[in-house]
Write a protein that holds these residues in place. Structure first.
Motif, mmCIF file in Angstrom:
data_model
loop_
_atom_site.group_PDB
_atom_site.id
_atom_site.type_symbol
_atom_site.label_atom_id
_atom_site.label_comp_id
_atom_site.label_asym_id
_atom_site.label_seq_id
_atom_site.Cartn_x
_atom_site.Cartn_y
_atom_site.Cartn_z
ATOM 1 N N PRO A 1 0.826 -1.215 0.000
ATOM 2 C CA PRO A 1 0.000 0.000 0.000
ATOM 3 C C PRO A 1 0.854 1.255 0.000
ATOM 4 C CG PRO A 1 0.099 -0.919 2.199
ATOM 5 C CD PRO A 1 0.812 -1.896 1.312
ATOM 6 N N ASP A 2 0.240 2.350 -0.468
ATOM 7 C CA ASP A 2 0.857 3.673 -0.399
ATOM 8 C C ASP A 2 0.711 4.149 1.048
ATOM 9 O OD1 ASP A 2 1.503 6.331 -0.458
ATOM 10 O OD2 ASP A 2 0.267 6.838 -2.189
ATOM 11 N N THR A 3 1.727 3.886 1.848
ATOM 12 C CA THR A 3 1.608 4.147 3.287
ATOM 13 C C THR A 3 1.465 5.628 3.619
ATOM 14 O OG1 THR A 3 4.021 4.070 3.441
ATOM 15 C CG2 THR A 3 2.836 2.055 3.972
ATOM 16 N N VAL A 4 2.030 6.491 2.761
ATOM 17 C CA VAL A 4 1.910 7.931 3.017
ATOM 18 C C VAL A 4 0.446 8.357 2.948
ATOM 19 C CG1 VAL A 4 2.457 10.225 2.155
ATOM 20 C CG2 VAL A 4 4.250 8.481 2.260
ATOM 21 N N ASN A 5 -0.222 7.977 1.853
ATOM 22 C CA ASN A 5 -1.629 8.359 1.714
ATOM 23 C C ASN A 5 -2.534 7.552 2.638
ATOM 24 O OD1 ASN A 5 -1.856 10.540 -0.232
ATOM 25 N ND2 ASN A 5 -1.000 9.115 -1.713
ATOM 26 N N TRP A 6 -2.147 6.336 2.966
ATOM 27 C CA TRP A 6 -2.907 5.542 3.931
ATOM 28 C C TRP A 6 -2.909 6.254 5.287
ATOM 29 C CZ3 TRP A 6 -1.465 -0.241 5.330
ATOM 30 C CH2 TRP A 6 -2.474 -0.787 6.128
ATOM 31 N N LEU A 7 -1.741 6.725 5.716
ATOM 32 C CA LEU A 7 -1.633 7.456 6.980
ATOM 33 C C LEU A 7 -2.481 8.726 6.945
ATOM 34 C CD1 LEU A 7 -0.207 7.702 9.762
ATOM 35 C CD2 LEU A 7 1.582 9.002 8.592
ATOM 36 N N ARG A 8 -2.435 9.433 5.808
ATOM 37 C CA ARG A 8 -3.238 10.654 5.691
ATOM 38 C C ARG A 8 -4.732 10.334 5.767
ATOM 39 N NH1 ARG A 8 0.254 13.369 0.733
ATOM 40 N NH2 ARG A 8 2.054 13.976 2.021
ATOM 41 N N SER A 9 -5.128 9.209 5.175
ATOM 42 C CA SER A 9 -6.537 8.813 5.211
ATOM 43 C C SER A 9 -6.988 8.534 6.644
ATOM 44 C CB SER A 9 -6.758 7.568 4.339
ATOM 45 O OG SER A 9 -6.477 7.834 2.993
ATOM 46 N N LEU A 10 -6.151 7.840 7.401
ATOM 47 C CA LEU A 10 -6.498 7.551 8.794
ATOM 48 C C LEU A 10 -6.601 8.837 9.609
ATOM 49 C CD1 LEU A 10 -4.216 4.434 9.278
ATOM 50 C CD2 LEU A 10 -6.711 4.427 9.412
ATOM 51 N N ASN A 11 -5.670 9.757 9.386
ATOM 52 C CA ASN A 11 -5.735 11.046 10.085
ATOM 53 C C ASN A 11 -6.977 11.828 9.684
ATOM 54 O OD1 ASN A 11 -3.337 10.557 11.417
ATOM 55 N ND2 ASN A 11 -2.080 11.733 10.000
ATOM 56 N N GLU A 12 -7.279 11.806 8.394
ATOM 57 C CA GLU A 12 -8.456 12.526 7.903
ATOM 58 C C GLU A 12 -9.733 11.963 8.520
ATOM 59 O OE1 GLU A 12 -10.294 15.412 5.166
ATOM 60 O OE2 GLU A 12 -8.284 15.139 5.978
ATOM 61 N N LEU A 13 -9.828 10.629 8.584
ATOM 62 C CA LEU A 13 -11.019 10.012 9.162
ATOM 63 C C LEU A 13 -11.146 10.365 10.645
ATOM 64 C CD1 LEU A 13 -13.478 8.218 8.922
ATOM 65 C CD2 LEU A 13 -12.014 6.220 9.318
ATOM 66 N N ALA A 14 -10.021 10.373 11.352
ATOM 67 C CA ALA A 14 -10.061 10.739 12.773
ATOM 68 C C ALA A 14 -10.555 12.171 12.948
ATOM 69 C CB ALA A 14 -8.672 10.572 13.387
ATOM 70 N N ASP A 15 -10.093 13.076 12.096
ATOM 71 C CA ASP A 15 -10.501 14.477 12.190
ATOM 72 C C ASP A 15 -11.979 14.640 11.850
ATOM 73 O OD1 ASP A 15 -9.979 17.072 12.815
ATOM 74 O OD2 ASP A 15 -8.890 17.561 10.992
ATOM 75 N N ILE A 16 -12.429 13.946 10.807
ATOM 76 C CA ILE A 16 -13.849 14.000 10.435
ATOM 77 C C ILE A 16 -14.707 13.429 11.555
ATOM 78 C CG2 ILE A 16 -15.586 13.059 8.859
ATOM 79 C CD1 ILE A 16 -13.435 13.204 6.651
ATOM 80 N N ALA A 17 -14.264 12.309 12.139
ATOM 81 C CA ALA A 17 -15.030 11.680 13.215
ATOM 82 C C ALA A 17 -15.155 12.614 14.420
ATOM 83 C CB ALA A 17 -14.371 10.368 13.627
ATOM 84 N N LEU A 18 -14.119 13.411 14.686
ATOM 85 C CA LEU A 18 -14.215 14.400 15.759
ATOM 86 C C LEU A 18 -15.307 15.419 15.451
ATOM 87 C CD1 LEU A 18 -10.550 15.234 16.870
ATOM 88 C CD2 LEU A 18 -12.359 14.242 18.253
ATOM 89 N N GLU A 19 -15.367 15.861 14.189
ATOM 90 C CA GLU A 19 -16.416 16.817 13.808
ATOM 91 C C GLU A 19 -17.795 16.193 13.920
ATOM 92 O OE1 GLU A 19 -16.075 19.716 10.640
ATOM 93 O OE2 GLU A 19 -14.089 18.906 10.154
ATOM 94 N N LEU A 20 -17.896 14.896 13.592
ATOM 95 C CA LEU A 20 -19.173 14.188 13.690
ATOM 96 C C LEU A 20 -19.472 13.746 15.115
ATOM 97 C CD1 LEU A 20 -18.989 11.925 10.498
ATOM 98 C CD2 LEU A 20 -20.555 13.828 10.884
ATOM 99 N N GLU A 21 -18.506 13.968 16.026
ATOM 100 C CA GLU A 21 -18.638 13.604 17.432
ATOM 101 C C GLU A 21 -18.794 12.110 17.628
ATOM 102 O OE1 GLU A 21 -21.871 16.028 18.659
ATOM 103 O OE2 GLU A 21 -20.836 17.871 18.104
ATOM 104 N N ASP A 22 -18.178 11.328 16.729
ATOM 105 C CA ASP A 22 -18.140 9.877 16.847
ATOM 106 C C ASP A 22 -16.775 9.524 17.441
ATOM 107 O OD1 ASP A 22 -18.079 7.143 16.586
ATOM 108 O OD2 ASP A 22 -19.001 7.117 14.599
#
Length: 695
Positions: free
Chosen positions: A169-190
Motif C-alpha cells: 500500500p501507499d503508506t503515506v496516503n494511507w496514513l493521511r486517510s487515517l488522520n483525515e477520518l479521525a478528524d472528520i469523526a471528531l467533527e461528527l462527534e463519533d
C-alpha cells in the motif's frame, strides 16, 4: 519588459533550422529533468500522443500554468474522435484535473472530477489498487470542505479498506486517510471511530518511518485531541509532546502553537495549573509573533480565554484575567457567536468571583441577549426561548443561565435564581434525545451535578409554610433526575446513541451524495427533507414531553404497598435524605459532611471484607476484635446519620446515591453489642423488615 521582433527572410530560415537541431538534441524528458517546464510541455505537445498530453499537463502544472495544464489533461482523456477512453491514463488525468480544481478552491469541480476518476479506475482495476484509494482519499477531503461530513466519512472508510487489502500500500496516503477520518469523526462527534482511526494511524506511523513531518504531526496532534475527549489526560500529554517535538524540528510555529494548546488543555484538566499556564503562555507568545507578521492566528482568542481562567482561579489575579478577556474581545469578529458567548461566560464568572456582581450580571445578560428569541421577563432578566435555539446553542445558553443563577443566589435573589435553574433544566431535557452530540456529553457530566445540587439546596431552604411542601417535592424530583443523568452518563460514555432511523437516513444521504445521476439528486433532496422532518419532530416531541415525576402515581404505589421510601442525595458540600410516607408526607433531613460519610462507608466495608469467616474467623483474635469494633462503631454511626429517628417502618424502598450505592444498608447494626461480636446475635437493620432497592 520583454520585446518580441518578427523574423523574416534568410535569417529566419537559419534560426528555424537551429531550433530544430536544438529540439533533436533535447528531448521533452531531458527538458523536464532540467526543470525547463514550459519548454518540456511544448515538446510533449509536439509529439502529440495521449501519454504526451498527460506529460504536458504535468509540466504545465509544475510551471504554475493551471489553465494550460487543464487543457492538456482534458485532451489526454479523449481519443482522436473525441470519445472518452477508459484506461489508467484517463484515470490519472481526471484525478489531476481534480487536483487543479482543489488548488483553485473549486471543491465542487474537484468532487466531480474525482468521482469520474474513481469510476474509470474502478473499471480498470477490479481488485484493490492504490490509485482507487488515492482518488477516494482526495474526494473525501473535498466533501468535507463542502460540509458533506457523512459522505466524507463513508468515502474515507472505503479508502482505508482498500489500503488494508494491498500487499504494497501507499503508506503515506494511507496514513493521511487515517488522520483525515479521525478528524472528520471528531467533527461528527463519533469518538469511538476517531479513536480507532487514530490508533491505526499511530501503528502505521511506527511501522513506516519515512513519512512527511506534517503527517506525523497530524497523527500525534489528533491523538492528543482525542485522548482529551476521553479524559485520558496522561496520554494526551504524551501525544502532545510528540507533536511538539515534530513541530520544533520542522520549525513550524503554527503547528507548535496548536500542539502547545493541546498540551496545556491536558495539563489544565489534570490539575496542573502551573504547567498549563506555562504552555498556554508559550503558545500565546508564538501566536502573537505570528500576528505581527500578518499571519492568521485563529487559536489566539481561545488561548487568551484559558489564560484568563487560570489567572482568576489559580492566582486570584482578576485584573490580569480581565485584561486577557479584553485581548480576546479585540480579536473576535461580531459574527463569531460561539466564541462571543464563551467570552461572556468567562468574563461574567471572573467579575462575579472578583465581587463585581452588577457588572457580572450585565455581562451574563448581554450574552443571553445574543441568543435568538431571548425575551425580557418580569424580573428584568433575559431568558432564551428553547424553541428558537439551535442545538449548538444549548450548551452556551445553559452554561450562561447556570452561572447567572449562581450569581443571583449569592445576591439573595432566590426566585430569579430558581427561574434560571429551571430554564437550564428545560434546555437539558431538550438534549435528552441527542446524547450522541458533544453538547450533550458536556451536559451529561459531573459538572451538571453541581448545578442540580445548587438548585436542590435552594429549594430546600424555602421556609415559607405556603410553599415548603411544593419546594420539597421539586427538590426530590431534581434529585431523582440528577441521579438518572449520572447513570446515563456512565451508560453513554464513549457510545454513539444516534437513533436508528436517523442513522439510516444519514447513511442513505451519504450514498446519494456520491452519485451524479439526475434521479439520485431527486432522491437526495427527498432524503434530506425526511431527515429535517425527523430532527424537527424529535425536538418537538422532547420539548412537549413531561419528564417530571408523577407524584400521585408514586404516592399511590407507596400506599398500596404500605412502603416507605428513603431517597438520598449526596453532593460535594451537602447531603439530604428524603423520606416519603405512604400517606403522601415528605420529610427532609440533612446528611451532614457527605465526604466524611463516603469515608465511613469505605471503612465500614473494609471491616466487613477484612473479616475472613468460615465457621469462625481465620484472622488472629486481636485483628478480628479490631475489625469487630470498626464494624460496630462505624456501622452505628452510619445508621444514626442515614436512618430516620424513632420507629422504623417494616417495609422500606431505598434509593442510594454516590458512595451509598456501595453500602449494604441491611447489615447496619442498630444497637451496641459486646466484643468480640457474635454476628448471629447483632441487631441488624434488616431484622423484621423487608428492604428493597431502586436506582
Amino acid at each position: 519588459m520583454l520585446y518580441f521582433h518578427r523574423c523574416t527572410g534568410r535569417l529566419f530560415l537559419l534560426l528555424l533550422l537551429a531550433s530544430f537541431a536544438q529540439g533533436r538534441a533535447q528531448s521533452p524528458e531531458s527538458l523536464l529533468a532540467g526543470d525547463d517546464f514550459a519548454a518540456a510541455a511544448r515538446a510533449f505537445l509536439a509529439r502529440g500522443t495521449r501519454a504526451d498530453q498527460l506529460q504536458a499537463g504535468l509540466a504545465w502544472y509544475q510551471a504554475d500554468s493551471l489553465t494550460r495544464a487543464r487543457t492538456a489533461y482534458q485532451a489526454a482523456t479523449r481519443d482522436a474522435a473525441g470519445n472518452l477512453v477508459v484506461d489508467s491514463l484517463t484515470g490519472l488525468a481526471l484525478h489531476k484535473l481534480g487536483v487543479i480544481c482543489y488548488d483553485e478552491y473549486d471543491d465542487l469541480g474537484a468532487i466531480a472530477y474525482y468521482r469520474q476518476a474513481i469510476s474509470v479506475r474502478d473499471q480498470i482495476f477490479s481488485a484493490a489498487h492504490n490509485d482507487r484509494a488515492h482518488s477516494r482519499n482526495n474526494l473525501a477531503t473535498c466533501l468535507r470542505f463542502v460540509g458533506q461530513l457523512d459522505s466524507a466519512a463513508l468515502t474515507i472508510r472505503q479508502t482505508i479498506s482498500i489500503y488494508e487489502q494491498l500487499a504494497a500500500p501507499d503508506t503515506v496516503n494511507w496514513l493521511r486517510s487515517l488522520n483525515e477520518l479521525a478528524d472528520i469523526a471528531l467533527e461528527l462527534e463519533d469518538l469511538q471511530l476517531a479513536n480507532s482511526s487514530i490508533t491505526s494511524s499511530r501503528t502505521l506511523l511506527k511501522a513506516h518511518h519515512r513519512v512527511l513531518p506534517v503527517d506525523a504531526f497530524n497523527s500525534y496532534y489528533l491523538s492528543a485531541r482525542i485522548a482529551l475527549n476521553f479524559h485520558d489526560y496522561a496520554n494526551a500529554i504524551i501525544y502532545a509532546n510528540h507533536a511538539i517535538e515534530i513541530a520544533e524540528a520542522a520549525e513550524e510555529t503554527g503547528w507548535l502553537a496548536d500542539a502547545l494548546t493541546a498540551l496545556a488543555g491536558a495539563q489544565k484538566r489534570k490539575d496542573e495549573p502551573r504547567a498549563a499556564r506555562k504552555s498556554f503562555r508559550r503558545a500565546a507568545d508564538i501566536l502573537e509573533a505570528r500576528e505581527k507578521t500578518g499571519a492568521a492566528t485563529p487559536g489566539l482568542p481561545l488561548v487568551y480565554l484559558n489564560l484568563a481562567i487560570i489567572s482568576a482561579n489559580e492566582d486570584g489575579d482578576f485584573q490580569r484575567a480581565l485584561a486577557y478577556c479584553d485581548a480576546t474581545d479585540r480579536r473576535l469578529a461580531a459574527d463569531e457567536e460561539a466564541m462571543q458567548l464563551e467570552l461572556a461566560l468567562r468574563r461574567g464568572a471572573i467579575l462575579a468571583d472578583a465581587g463585581r456582581s452588577p457588572e457580572a450580571l450585565a455581562v451574563f445578560n448581554d450574552g443571553l441577549r445574543r441568543l435568538a428569541g431571548t425575551t425580557e421577563n418580569s424580573d428584568g432578566l433575559p431568558r432564551p426561548s428553547p424553541d428558537s435555539l439551535t442545538t449548538s446553542n444549548y450548551n452556551e445558553a445553559g452554561r450562561l443561565l447556570a452561572e447567572r443563577a449562581n450569581l443571583l443566589e449569592n445576591s439573595h435573589r432566590t426566585k430569579a435564581a430558581l427561574q434560571d435553574y429551571e430554564a437550564y433544566f428545560t434546555l437539558l431535557e431538550l438534549l435528552r434525545g441527542r446524547v450522541n452530540s458533544d453538547a450533550s456529553r458536556r451536559y451529561l457530566s459531573q459538572n451538571l451535578r453541581l448545578t442540580f445540587d445548587r438548585a436542590i439546596r435552594l429549594y430546600l431552604a424555602d421556609e415559607d409554610p405556603a410553599t415548603t411542601l411544593a419546594s420539597r417535592w421539586r427538590a426530590f424530583e431534581l434529585s431523582e433526575r440528577a441521579k438518572a443523568y449520572s447513570l446515563l452518563t456512565a451508560l453513554q460514555n464513549g457510545r454513539n446513541a444516534m437513533p436508528k432511523r436517523e442513522a439510516e437516513l444519514r447513511t442513505r444521504i451519504a450514498r446519494l451524495e456520491r452519485s451524479s445521476s439526475p434521479q439520485s439528486q431527486v432522491l437526495l433532496e427527498a432524503a434530506r427533507l425526511q431527515l429535517d422532518r425527523l430532527l424537527a419532530a424529535s425536538k418537538k416531541d422532547v420539548a412537549a414531553a413531561d419528564f417530571s415525576l408523577d407524584r400521585q402515581d408514586l404516592i399511590a404505589w407507596l400506599k398500596r404497598e404500605n412502603t416507605h421510601l428513603l431517597a438520598y442525595h449526596l453532593s460535594r458540600e451537602n447531603g439530604f435524605r428524603f423520606h416519603l410516607l405512604p400517606d403522601g408526607g415528605l420529610e427532609v433531613a440533612a446528611v451532614n459532611d457527605p465526604t466524611a460519610v463516603a469515608g465511613s462507608v469505605d471503612a465500614w466495608r473494609t471491616s466487613l471484607t477484612g473479616s475472613a469467616f468460615r465457621r469462625k474467623s481465620l484472622r488472629a483474635p486481636e485483628e478480628q476484635r479490631s475489625l469487630d469494633s470498626s464494624f460496630l462503631s462505624i456501622g452505628r454511626s452510619l445508621a444514626r446519620v442515614l436512618l430516620p429517628n424513632g420507629e422504623l417502618p417494616e417495609r422500606l424502598c431505598i434509593i442510594p446515591d454516590g458512595a451509598l450505592n456501595f453500602l449494604p444498608f441491611a447489615a447496619l447494626p442498630l444497637a451496641d453489642a459486646p466484643l468480640p461480636l457474635d454476628y448471629t446475635r447483632v441487631n441488624y437493620f434488616q431484622d423484621g423488615r423487608e428492604l428493597t432497592y431502586a436506582y
